[in-house]
Design an enzyme around this catalytic site. Structure first.
Site, PDB file in Angstrom:
ATOM      1  N   GLY A 156      -0.475   0.646  -6.415  1.00 17.10           N
ATOM      2  CA  GLY A 156      -1.501   0.905  -5.413  1.00 17.10           C
ATOM      3  C   GLY A 156      -2.406  -0.285  -5.170  1.00 17.10           C
ATOM      4  N   GLU A 172       4.700   6.539 -12.980  1.00 17.88           N
ATOM      5  CA  GLU A 172       3.306   6.390 -13.402  1.00 17.88           C
ATOM      6  C   GLU A 172       2.978   7.367 -14.529  1.00 17.88           C
ATOM      7  OE1 GLU A 172       1.243   4.870  -9.220  1.00 17.88           O
ATOM      8  OE2 GLU A 172       1.355   7.002  -9.678  1.00 17.88           O
TER       9      GLU A 172
END
Length: 371
Positions: free
Chosen positions: A165, A242
């Site tokens: 991100g 993640e």
């Protein structure tokens, strides 16, 4: 809104459930109802009265929007004032909407200040922002949070999980600066192909998780964080990897800007909870989620090419847009048990600390409560 409160009231007062509810839906409702108490025949969320209808919610807003001296409060002050006494799901969203709709707030009697004039002009003619260029205040906030996390948590001879991100870009940059300046020995475990490339581009050492199962600290972003440090992640599609890296870490540190800070999930993030599914299962899983919890679970489609988005694992993504407040631990477990589900974007009881970069240039931290 009213139907949900009736269900909660019936569970608390008489142990009654809707006759059409399955065993799992009854369990979910019972867990949700446990957050409330009955006082004098009224529902309370902590010490706040639960509001049963949109009309009643609007009346509560009107009660606090105008201060005793006749001034109309802005969005934040109105929300804080209403929230000191009342509770309903979507309160932040409703408060913002009603403040913006207020005729007095839109047309104040007093002369506008230069700043107010500028804001109104920008609202009518918003500046065109080039693709990929974020609002400077938001970008600065991301950088503040990322730098604070890296400076506090990363030590020499550590294995560090690197999330994905836009905020993580700043974290990796700061990590590279420290490695060079302090001659640190740091191994980086990526959570995505994007993270792997980012680590490589910044001259850091990339290692594979299968050879480094114990990670000292994982640093990652989030789409939204609630008051109990539950997270929605996966807006970028990397939720499964993640979560694997986070589960192997001794601590998970989250970095985000002020927009991601919510009391309840769903207040700020409106794109839904990402759910990774194997391709053949997206239809049955979508149907099961909607039947079980309501809302809409839609297949995420690619932008700029034909077809659905594919994760790094070659799977599809559903985005479940919900319209109620849930016990997220129950929801997470229920969805994960649906055949074809790989992982959800709900990170429950995983984050140890969250760093929020604020608009005023400060950094706000929120730590996990230990009982």
């Amino acid at each position: 809104m009213e139907r949900k409160w009736v269900e909660v009231f019936n569970v608390l007062s008489a142990g009654l459930y809707p006759v059409f509810y399955s065993k799992s839906k009854r369990y979910t409702l019972r867990s949700y109802a446990s957050k409330f108490t009955l006082q004098g025949g009224e529902l309370f969320y902590g010490d706040k009265k639960a509001i049963k209808s949109r009309e009643e919610a609007r009346a509560c807003f009107d009660e606090f929007h105008v201060s005793p001296d006749g001034k109309h409060l802005g969005i934040t002050r109105s929300r804080d004032a209403v929230g000191s006494k009342y509770y309903w799901f979507g309160m932040s969203r409703d408060t913002e909407k009603w403040v913006l709709e207020c005729d007095k707030c839109k047309n104040p009697a007093a002369p506008l200040t230069p700043a107010q004039i500028r804001i109104k002009k920008e609202a009518r003619n918003p500046p065109k922002i080039k693709r990929g260029v974020l609002n400077k205040a938001v970008e600065d906030a991301k950088k503040l949070a990322a730098y604070a996390a890296v400076d506090y948590h990363v030590k020499d001879n550590q294995t560090v999980g690197i999330g994905s991100g836009s905020t993580i870009i700043h974290a990796v940059k700061r990590l590279a600066e420290r490695v060079k300046a302090e001659n640190l020995n740091i191994l980086c475990v990526p959570t995505s192909s994007q993270a792997r490339q980012l680590i490589h581009d910044n001259g850091l050492t990339v290692v594979d998780i299968k050879r480094h199962l114990e990670i000292d600290v994982a640093i990652d972003g989030a789409d939204e964080v609630d008051s109990e440090l539950n997270l929605i992640k996966g807006g970028g599609g990397c939720l499964t990897r993640e979560k694997i890296v986070a589960s192997c870490a001794k601590s998970l540190v989250v970095v985000a800007d002020y927009r991601k800070d919510s009391h309840n999930l769903g207040e700020q993030w409106k794109k839904g909870i990402p759910i990774e599914v194997i391709p053949m299962a997206y239809g049955p899983v979508s149907n099961a989620i909607e039947n079980q919890f309501g809302g809409s679970a839609d297949l995420r489609m690619a932008v700029g090419k034909v077809g659905p988005v594919l994760t790094d694992n070659g799977n599809f993504l559903l985005d479940w847009r919900f319209d109620e407040l849930y016990d997220w631990n129950i929801v997470n477990m229920t969805i994960k048990l649906m055949p074809g589900v790989v992982e959800t974007g709900l990170f429950i009881d995983m984050a140890d600390r969250v760093y929020f970069g604020m608009e005023d240039g400060t950094v706000k931290t929120h730590d996990k409560e230990l009982f």
